[in-house]
Design a protein around this motif. Sequence first.
Motif, PDB file in Angstrom:
ATOM      1  N   GLU A 171       0.822  -1.214   0.000  1.00  0.00           N
ATOM      2  CA  GLU A 171       0.000   0.000   0.000  1.00  0.00           C
ATOM      3  C   GLU A 171       0.855   1.264   0.000  1.00  0.00           C
ATOM      4  O   GLU A 171       0.475   2.283  -0.577  1.00  0.00           O
ATOM      5  N   TYR A 172       2.009   1.191   0.665  1.00  0.00           N
ATOM      6  CA  TYR A 172       2.883   2.364   0.785  1.00  0.00           C
ATOM      7  C   TYR A 172       4.174   2.194  -0.010  1.00  0.00           C
ATOM      8  O   TYR A 172       5.213   2.699   0.386  1.00  0.00           O
ATOM      9  N   LYS A 173       4.083   1.508  -1.148  1.00  0.00           N
ATOM     10  CA  LYS A 173       5.276   1.292  -1.970  1.00  0.00           C
ATOM     11  C   LYS A 173       5.830   2.602  -2.529  1.00  0.00           C
ATOM     12  O   LYS A 173       6.994   2.690  -2.906  1.00  0.00           O
ATOM     13  N   ASP A 174       4.997   3.648  -2.588  1.00  0.00           N
ATOM     14  CA  ASP A 174       5.434   4.958  -3.067  1.00  0.00           C
ATOM     15  C   ASP A 174       5.554   5.959  -1.915  1.00  0.00           C
ATOM     16  O   ASP A 174       5.293   7.151  -2.076  1.00  0.00           O
ATOM     17  N   THR A 216       0.205 -12.538   0.277  1.00  0.00           N
ATOM     18  CA  THR A 216       0.953 -11.283   0.376  1.00  0.00           C
ATOM     19  C   THR A 216       2.246 -11.362  -0.418  1.00  0.00           C
ATOM     20  O   THR A 216       2.641 -10.400  -1.082  1.00  0.00           O
ATOM     21  N   LEU A 217       2.925 -12.507  -0.370  1.00  0.00           N
ATOM     22  CA  LEU A 217       4.159 -12.690  -1.136  1.00  0.00           C
ATOM     23  C   LEU A 217       3.885 -12.585  -2.633  1.00  0.00           C
ATOM     24  O   LEU A 217       4.631 -11.938  -3.375  1.00  0.00           O
ATOM     25  N   ILE A 218       2.798 -13.188  -3.080  1.00  0.00           N
ATOM     26  CA  ILE A 218       2.427 -13.135  -4.498  1.00  0.00           C
ATOM     27  C   ILE A 218       2.088 -11.709  -4.901  1.00  0.00           C
ATOM     28  O   ILE A 218       2.526 -11.222  -5.954  1.00  0.00           O
ATOM     29  N   CYS A 219       1.335 -11.004  -4.055  1.00  0.00           N
ATOM     30  CA  CYS A 219       0.963  -9.619  -4.340  1.00  0.00           C
ATOM     31  C   CYS A 219       2.193  -8.714  -4.387  1.00  0.00           C
ATOM     32  O   CYS A 219       2.245  -7.761  -5.167  1.00  0.00           O
ATOM     33  N   THR A 220       3.180  -9.027  -3.559  1.00  0.00           N
ATOM     34  CA  THR A 220       4.413  -8.236  -3.551  1.00  0.00           C
ATOM     35  C   THR A 220       5.163  -8.377  -4.881  1.00  0.00           C
ATOM     36  O   THR A 220       5.630  -7.407  -5.441  1.00  0.00           O
TER      37      THR A 220
END
Length: 226
Positions: A171-174, A216-220
């Motif tokens: 969500e906060y990758k940016d 979560t790992l896949i979404c990452t």
Amino acid sequence: MRKWEELPIGMQNEKVRHYYNILRKKRFSLGVKRIFDIVMSIILILVLFPILVCISALIKIDSEGPVLFKQVRVTQYGRKFKILKFRTMVNNADKIGTQVTTKGDARITRTGRLLRKCRLDELPQLFNILTGDMTFVGTRPEVPKYTCHYTDAMKATWLMPAGVTSRTSIEYKDEERLLENAEDANKIYIEEIMPAKMVYNLQEIEKFSLFRDLNTLICTVIAVLK
């Protein structure tokens, strides 16, 4: 998990107890999670070893300083450890600026920008996972400078090891963009961004499951590819 009375005194509060009781019922899953961490970290270290060597060479060619960046962070039960990352900034960057990175940060090297964009700077944390300081999925570890501002509820994130990735990270990758025009990046991070991120982190503790970790790992991976 430790027994309640064995937790650090600062964690023995009613806010933490709520999350402690939830995780206590999932001890088997937590045990499987640790086995997964050990096995997968060993496999990935062996498979990615040539890439780790190549990245190390690029960093040394691009700028002076060590290949690895080591910084004190806080993990399970409030314990301090040294997180490992490939160095993406000029040497001693933490002494000439804030401890959060803003967009367009002049301290970032050319190789560092590429590593950050692809999240390859996080690869050395496989060794942190192997030693038990971190896990693949969990709350990202903060520096002591920020954890001293934790509320009682936020300390519940210390019930599990710090993570390499999480829903919050996606969500906060940016996050760097949010601090781009901040006059005081540290102040904005402590008062606005960190509390907002903690909402996600605490929700993840309540919803913890091995299947959710895998998702979560896949979404990452998908988020990095995008």
